[in-house]
Design a protein around this motif. Structure first.
Motif, PDB file in Angstrom:
ATOM      1  N   PHE A 215       0.846  -1.180   0.000  1.00  0.00           N
ATOM      2  CA  PHE A 215       0.000   0.000   0.000  1.00  0.00           C
ATOM      3  C   PHE A 215       0.885   1.234   0.000  1.00  0.00           C
ATOM      4  O   PHE A 215       1.875   1.297   0.724  1.00  0.00           O
ATOM      5  CB  PHE A 215      -0.918  -0.011   1.224  1.00  0.00           C
TER       6      PHE A 215
ATOM      7  N   THR B 290      -2.000   1.853  -9.118  1.00  0.00           N
ATOM      8  CA  THR B 290      -2.731   0.713  -8.559  1.00  0.00           C
ATOM      9  C   THR B 290      -2.900  -0.357  -9.627  1.00  0.00           C
ATOM     10  O   THR B 290      -3.529  -0.123 -10.657  1.00  0.00           O
ATOM     11  CB  THR B 290      -4.104   1.151  -8.037  1.00  0.00           C
TER      12      THR B 290
ATOM     13  N   THR C  54      -1.538  -1.022  -4.153  1.00  0.00           N
ATOM     14  CA  THR C  54      -2.719  -0.170  -4.020  1.00  0.00           C
ATOM     15  C   THR C  54      -2.298   1.203  -3.509  1.00  0.00           C
ATOM     16  O   THR C  54      -1.571   1.295  -2.512  1.00  0.00           O
ATOM     17  CB  THR C  54      -3.736  -0.777  -3.046  1.00  0.00           C
TER      18      THR C  54
END
Lengths: 116, 112
Positions: free
Chosen positions: A12, A86, A114
């Motif tokens: 992330f 992403t 992401t």
């Protein structure tokens, strides 16, 4: 066992941050590749390297960078310049092959990136 | 640039039956490789079968075989005796040197 490992499995990132995806292979392959996969699309080539200390841009290299300091390793950095990072990222390797015949690419398990 | 087209976004087959996935490609080259890769839910890309363009004989790997029509630039995959484990995304790919192109994929569902 011989193979290709990618880490992390999930990553992330906050907007504006650079992140580095790891790819390691112990297949003694000369060539390594990075692909991006988006939903409903096939794989698109980001960068590839046929030999240590050498690499070439693929179709969608903008916003990405790579290095190839060791035969076994081909890390991919997703920079803040990549507007839509992403995606699912796949690393592959193959023997270098002799023209015009090039050998099969073998893939790692992938990293899901992401952006938050 | 070479392009690879898979015209069937989704296909379905009954367990133990046969299914054929289609792939066409565009190239001006005479020597190249063609591949079918399978991507199960784990998302690991697995090589199913490959075909060298200079070989006229169609490649086979157990229950998987191809119909390679070079002049028509067609490369279909036939899966015989389909099994539940065959359910996956299937990607057709073309390769010449370091130029590797993938189709958009066909999602295969296997019904028990």
């Amino acid at each position: 066992d011989g193979g290709i490992t990618q880490s992390p499995k999930y990553l992330f990132r906050k907007e504006g941050q650079n992140v580095t995806l790891s790819c390691e292979q112990n297949l003694n392959h000369d060539a390594m590749y990075w692909y991006r996969q988006d939903p409903g699309q096939g794989l698109r080539l980001i960068y590839y390297s046929q030999i240590v200390n050498d690499f070439q841009k693929g179709d969608i290299a903008e916003g990405y960078s790579v290095s190839r300091e060791k035969k076994e390793s081909f890390p991919l950095t997703v920079t803040s310049a990549q507007k839509n990072p992403t995606a699912f990222y796949l690393c592959a390797s193959s023997t270098r092959g002799l023209a015009p015949y090039t050998d099969t690419q073998y893939f790692g398990p992938g990293t899901r990136l992401t952006v938050l | 640039a070479q392009t690879v087209t898979q015209s069937q976004p989704e296909m379905s087959v009954q367990e133990a039956e046969t299914v054929t996935l289609s792939c066409t490609y565009d190239t001006s080259e005479s020597d190249y490789y063609l591949f079918w890769y399978k991507q199960p839910p784990s998302r690991q890309m697995i090589l199913v079968i490959r075909q060298e363009a200079y070989k006229q004989q169609n490649a086979t790997e157990n229950r998987f075989s191809v119909n390679f029509q070079k002049a028509a630039k067609s490369f279909s995959l036939k899966i015989s005796d389909s099994q539940l484990g065959d359910a996956a995304m299937y990607f057709c790919a073309y390769r010449k040197f370091q130029d590797m192109r993938f189709g958009a994929g066909t999602r295969l569902t296997v019904k028990p």
